[in-house]
Write an enzyme that holds these catalytic residues in place. Structure first.
Site, PDB file in Angstrom:
ATOM      1  N   GLY A   1       0.743  -1.385  -0.108  1.00  0.00           N
ATOM      2  CA  GLY A   1      -0.102  -0.059   0.121  1.00  0.00           C
ATOM      3  C   GLY A   1       0.813   1.197  -0.032  1.00  0.00           C
ATOM      4  O   GLY A   1       0.477   2.224   0.544  1.00  0.00           O
TER       5      GLY A   1
ATOM      6  N   ASP B   1       0.156  -7.419  -4.778  1.00  0.00           N
ATOM      7  CA  ASP B   1      -1.187  -7.626  -4.585  1.00  0.00           C
ATOM      8  C   ASP B   1      -1.248  -8.381  -3.174  1.00  0.00           C
ATOM      9  O   ASP B   1      -0.957  -9.689  -3.475  1.00  0.00           O
ATOM     10  CB  ASP B   1      -2.016  -8.164  -5.661  1.00  0.00           C
ATOM     11  CG  ASP B   1      -3.422  -8.305  -5.197  1.00  0.00           C
ATOM     12  OD1 ASP B   1      -3.773  -8.102  -4.060  1.00  0.00           O
ATOM     13  OD2 ASP B   1      -4.400  -8.651  -6.068  1.00  0.00           O
TER      14      ASP B   1
ATOM     15  N   TYR C   1     -15.905  -2.725   7.706  1.00  0.00           N
ATOM     16  CA  TYR C   1     -14.326  -2.342   8.069  1.00  0.00           C
ATOM     17  C   TYR C   1     -13.709  -2.705   9.496  1.00  0.00           C
ATOM     18  O   TYR C   1     -12.717  -3.302   9.880  1.00  0.00           O
ATOM     19  CB  TYR C   1     -14.287  -0.849   8.079  1.00  0.00           C
ATOM     20  CG  TYR C   1     -13.040  -0.276   8.368  1.00  0.00           C
ATOM     21  CD1 TYR C   1     -11.925  -0.320   7.316  1.00  0.00           C
ATOM     22  CD2 TYR C   1     -12.814   0.680   9.517  1.00  0.00           C
ATOM     23  CE1 TYR C   1     -10.591   0.292   7.414  1.00  0.00           C
ATOM     24  CE2 TYR C   1     -11.502   1.143   9.563  1.00  0.00           C
ATOM     25  CZ  TYR C   1     -10.488   1.060   8.701  1.00  0.00           C
ATOM     26  OH  TYR C   1      -9.411   1.889   8.858  1.00  0.00           O
TER      27      TYR C   1
ATOM     28  N   LYS D   1     -11.101  -5.181  11.030  1.00  0.00           N
ATOM     29  CA  LYS D   1     -10.082  -4.649  11.851  1.00  0.00           C
ATOM     30  C   LYS D   1      -9.729  -5.463  13.098  1.00  0.00           C
ATOM     31  O   LYS D   1      -8.684  -5.521  13.628  1.00  0.00           O
ATOM     32  CB  LYS D   1     -10.115  -3.142  12.188  1.00  0.00           C
ATOM     33  CG  LYS D   1      -9.894  -2.358  11.019  1.00  0.00           C
ATOM     34  CD  LYS D   1      -8.526  -2.112  10.700  1.00  0.00           C
ATOM     35  CE  LYS D   1      -8.103  -1.849   9.249  1.00  0.00           C
ATOM     36  NZ  LYS D   1      -6.772  -2.029   9.112  1.00  0.00           N
TER      37      LYS D   1
HETATM   38  N1  SER Z   1      -9.553   6.879   8.532  1.00  0.00           N
HETATM   39  C1  SER Z   1     -10.397   5.644   8.435  1.00  0.00           C
HETATM   40  C2  SER Z   1     -11.625   5.686   7.785  1.00  0.00           C
HETATM   41  O1  SER Z   1     -12.285   6.786   8.038  1.00  0.00           O
HETATM   42  C3  SER Z   1     -10.360   5.187   9.921  1.00  0.00           C
HETATM   43  O2  SER Z   1      -9.397   4.102  10.301  1.00  0.00           O
HETATM   44  O3  SER Z   1     -11.963   4.759   7.455  1.00  0.00           O
END
Ligand code: SER
Length: 316
Positions: A8, A53, A142, A146
């Site tokens: 990344g 990737d 997300y 995480k």
């Molecule tokens: N900055 C990130 C987001 O807004 C949060 O870890 O997804």
């Protein structure tokens, strides 16, 4: 000297972290790994670049062996708003990608830095002074990736002795590369628009407080935790780190000190508002302070001054 791979490396954090790591450890010792976008300018010219990737374990192994990599900064990830729109992609990159990185690290004896996020918390987490160890029941894809990532990193350390380390980043504000599809992105866009149009329309409501951080502090955290004395690390992964908490109004007021005519309007995006509402207002980072001496340089006023100075030159 370390031999580092940054996945990344073309992203918001990666583009600046790669350059800092090259300064610290030597240009040839830091491989910039990118997937969709090719780097340009300094990032491309100052050291090696490879297409990597993270969902492709074979390619990842090939690059780690080719350069004798011993440390991976794994920054490739899908951010919160994109993850809600494309949960399948988020799972593949954030979970399968991390799994591949940890497996390659186990086989090739690499240390791994993995960022977690304020997104690892959810609506049932205490929102103020959010403790290091607390309830984590996020309600976003997300967040799910995480939390799973934090646990996976802990597991690889305990089970296989892979030297995994990481922090929970707040929203990151920067002026080099734009963030791609996060909930905290408004706090970056607002500076560009303040300079260009003297007004900004926020997609988060007034009163939405979130933890935020200026890029130089975010970079320092990544370097410092990887350099920390392992004997002192009790948590290793997912340290809360914090520098400032503000809502759009506070941010607007800090910009108005430099651009008095700046106007802030609102057009709330329900999806990102719901994500922001599920995240803490500010995290307690005492574990990071105690275990590896975390500290920071930028508060809101200092960051605003620097952002406006740098962007005014850049946008001329
Ligand atoms: N900055 C990130 C987001 O807004 C949060 O870890 O997804």
């Amino acid at each position: 000297m370390k031999k580092i791979l940054v996945t990344g490396s073309v992203g918001q954090i990666g583009s600046e972290l790669t350059m800092l790591l090259r300064e610290l450890y030597g240009n040839d010792n830091v491989v910039a790994g990118g997937n969709r976008t090719k780097p340009s300018g300094q990032l491309l010219e100052s050291g090696p670049f490879e297409i990597v990737d993270c969902t492709d374990a074979t390619k990842l192994t090939e690059i780690v062996k080719k350069y004798n990599i011993d440390t991976i900064y794994h920054l490739a990830a899908i951010l919160s708003a994109v993850a809600e729109a494309k949960p399948n992609l988020a799972w593949n990159v954030n979970i399968n990608g991390l799994y591949n990185v940890l497996e390659v690290a186990r086989e090739n004896n690499c240390a791994v830095f993995t960022p977690s996020s304020i997104g690892a918390f959810g609506p049932s987490t205490p929102p103020d002074d959010t403790p290091q160890d607390t309830i984590q029941r996020p309600n976003t894809m997300y967040g799910v990736t995480k939390v799973a990532g934090e646990l996976l990193c802990d597991y690889y350390y305990k089970r296989f002795n892979v030297d995994t380390r990481g922090v929970r980043y707040p929203g990151i504000i920067s002026n080099e590369t734009l963030p791609g599809g996060g909930t905290t992105d408004y706090a970056v866009d607002i500076y560009y628009e303040a300079i260009k149009k003297k007004q900004y329309t926020s997609f988060l409501k007034a009163g939405t407080f979130l933890d935020m951080m200026y890029m130089p502090d975010a970079l320092k955290a990544a370097v410092d935790i990887m350099e920390a004395d392992p004997a002192k690390l009790i948590h290793r992964n997912a340290f809360n780190i914090s520098t400032m908490s503000f809502d759009p109004e506070m941010l607007g007021a800090s910009i108005r000190k430099h651009i008095p005519e700046f106007k802030l309007n609102y057009d709330v995006d329900e999806m990102r508002q719901a994500i922001a509402d599920s995240w803490p207002n500010n995290m307690d980072d005492s574990a990071a302070k105690e275990e590896w001496g975390w500290n920071y340089d930028f508060d809101l006023a200092k960051m605003t001054e620097d952002m406006l100075t740098v962007l005014t030159k850049k946008l001329k």
